[in-house]
Design a protein around this motif. Sequence first.
Motif, PDB file in Angstrom:
ATOM      1  N   HIS A 212      28.969  13.587  -3.908  1.00 17.87           N
ATOM      2  CA  HIS A 212      28.975  13.758  -2.457  1.00 17.87           C
ATOM      3  C   HIS A 212      28.767  12.419  -1.749  1.00 17.87           C
ATOM      4  CE1 HIS A 212      28.236  15.632   1.434  1.00 17.87           C
ATOM      5  NE2 HIS A 212      27.229  14.784   1.565  1.00 17.87           N
TER       6      HIS A 212
ATOM      7  N   ALA B  59      25.520  30.524   4.993  1.00 18.38           N
ATOM      8  CA  ALA B  59      26.388  30.873   3.854  1.00 18.38           C
ATOM      9  C   ALA B  59      26.021  32.224   3.258  1.00 18.38           C
ATOM     10  CB  ALA B  59      26.280  29.788   2.782  1.00 18.38           C
TER      11      ALA B  59
ATOM     12  N   GLU C 136      28.286  25.260  -6.567  1.00 19.61           N
ATOM     13  CA  GLU C 136      29.452  25.096  -5.694  1.00 19.61           C
ATOM     14  C   GLU C 136      29.052  25.310  -4.225  1.00 19.61           C
ATOM     15  OE1 GLU C 136      33.070  24.013  -4.656  1.00 19.61           O
ATOM     16  OE2 GLU C 136      32.148  23.785  -6.611  1.00 19.61           O
ATOM     17  N   VAL C 137      28.182  26.286  -3.982  1.00 19.57           N
ATOM     18  CA  VAL C 137      27.738  26.535  -2.603  1.00 19.57           C
ATOM     19  C   VAL C 137      26.876  25.356  -2.108  1.00 19.57           C
ATOM     20  CG1 VAL C 137      26.519  28.108  -1.044  1.00 19.57           C
ATOM     21  CG2 VAL C 137      27.801  29.025  -2.976  1.00 19.57           C
TER      22      VAL C 137
ATOM     23  N   ARG D 274      27.234  22.295  -3.020  1.00 18.62           N
ATOM     24  CA  ARG D 274      28.200  21.219  -2.723  1.00 18.62           C
ATOM     25  C   ARG D 274      28.861  21.456  -1.371  1.00 18.62           C
ATOM     26  NH1 ARG D 274      33.379  19.668  -2.968  1.00 18.62           N
ATOM     27  NH2 ARG D 274      34.142  21.788  -3.264  1.00 18.62           N
ATOM     28  N   TRP D 275      29.260  22.711  -1.130  1.00 16.74           N
ATOM     29  CA  TRP D 275      29.872  23.081   0.147  1.00 16.74           C
ATOM     30  C   TRP D 275      28.885  22.835   1.307  1.00 16.74           C
ATOM     31  CZ3 TRP D 275      27.961  26.778   3.488  1.00 16.74           C
ATOM     32  CH2 TRP D 275      28.771  27.087   4.576  1.00 16.74           C
TER      33      TRP D 275
ATOM     34  N   GLU E  60      29.367  20.669   4.661  1.00 11.89           N
ATOM     35  CA  GLU E  60      29.280  21.306   5.980  1.00 11.89           C
ATOM     36  C   GLU E  60      28.229  20.636   6.862  1.00 11.89           C
ATOM     37  OE1 GLU E  60      30.634  24.319   7.647  1.00 11.89           O
ATOM     38  OE2 GLU E  60      32.203  23.554   6.344  1.00 11.89           O
TER      39      GLU E  60
END
Lengths: 107, 291
Positions: free
Chosen positions: A100, B127, B259-260, B262-263, B267
């Motif tokens: 990231h 989320a 994965e969430v 990372r999202w 965001e």
Amino acid sequence: MTGAVVYKPLAMVVPGERLAKDLFDEQGSLLMNAGVALDERTCRRLQQVCGVKCVPVEAVDAAVRLQARRAAVDRSLEHLFRHWRYSQAMNHLRALLANHRREMARG
Amino acid sequence: MSVQLRVDVDGALRQRPGLPGPVASVLAASRNDTLNRERVSELLLQVPGLAARLMGVVNAPFFPIGEPVDSLASACLRLDSPTLERAIIASVLLGQFPPATGERFDRAAFWEHSVGVGVIAQTLAGAIGDDRQLAFTGGLLHDIGRLLLDVHFPREFRSILRYQRRHDTWIRDAEVAVLGIDHCALGASAAEQWNLPADVIEVIRYHHSPESGSIREGATLTVHLADVLARGLEFGNPGDDTIPMLSQVAMKRLGLNWEVLRWALLEADPYLPTARQLVRSTVGAETSVSA
């Protein structure tokens, strides 16, 4: 590094950029020596405590700057995760953060 | 080696100045459903700088209220009680502990970390369909106990920072080694004295104990995760340069995966400069609490 000097507002300084010239206050006292790598805390203190608005930093080309930023991310994560070298979950987290932050550094 | 100064936290907190009278009145008013909203608005105006801070909080893109509000009166009329209460709590506390002179603790960087945790926590809450405002407010206040250590227990806090540096340990471990308690217990005690809502107190008390059976709020778990992520981003400075263990139990209980996370980082990232701006524009206003 190109050898050129760029004057930047402190808010725009990227952590790791180096001071290109000695920095003095209005009374002529030396605040910081040329060559010092600037970080967020130093920039904040220069602004808040010393009233400095712009600083001369060493100009670098884009590819070198990107590489330097990535190296800085890796160094700082190495330090941050120093107590968790053998934890699988924390290694996973570290990889996630590294990806990231490298993406963000690319801008 | 443990230094063990050990303090009677509740007793010590009782002897320290609490929140200034007008601020306490505003917090009480925000919890009072029967109170006329115009009266709440009047009380808000009695605390210097508070109205501006409140507008900054409710109109921040990461404090979800729908359409922006253009005046204090319309904020008081339009927002439902829990939303207004959380916005007032956030605004009040952001203004109570301005940056101090001296080296020991960078309060501006501390608040940056706290707002960053709030931003990431509310993203995670969004989320999973959880309460985003509670996640933000809880994130903002999760480490308030550490700030109280700096403000009200400066001698002990200096010992904690010295211990932390000398042993290269997590600052919470240093707090326990030096004082016998951590910032979670101290912050929760203070929050109880200020009559903050039980859900916010839970976040403050348990954000480092996500395995605790006493946890009722998803926000406590999202704030735990957000705290670790914000430290990983090195956004602001919570007081040390280590990262605590990310709880797999918290992830499982919330039904989250890597994965969430990372999202959520992607965001939240665009909001972090605004979070920094909010700190610059709110922290540093007039205050009655001093070190």
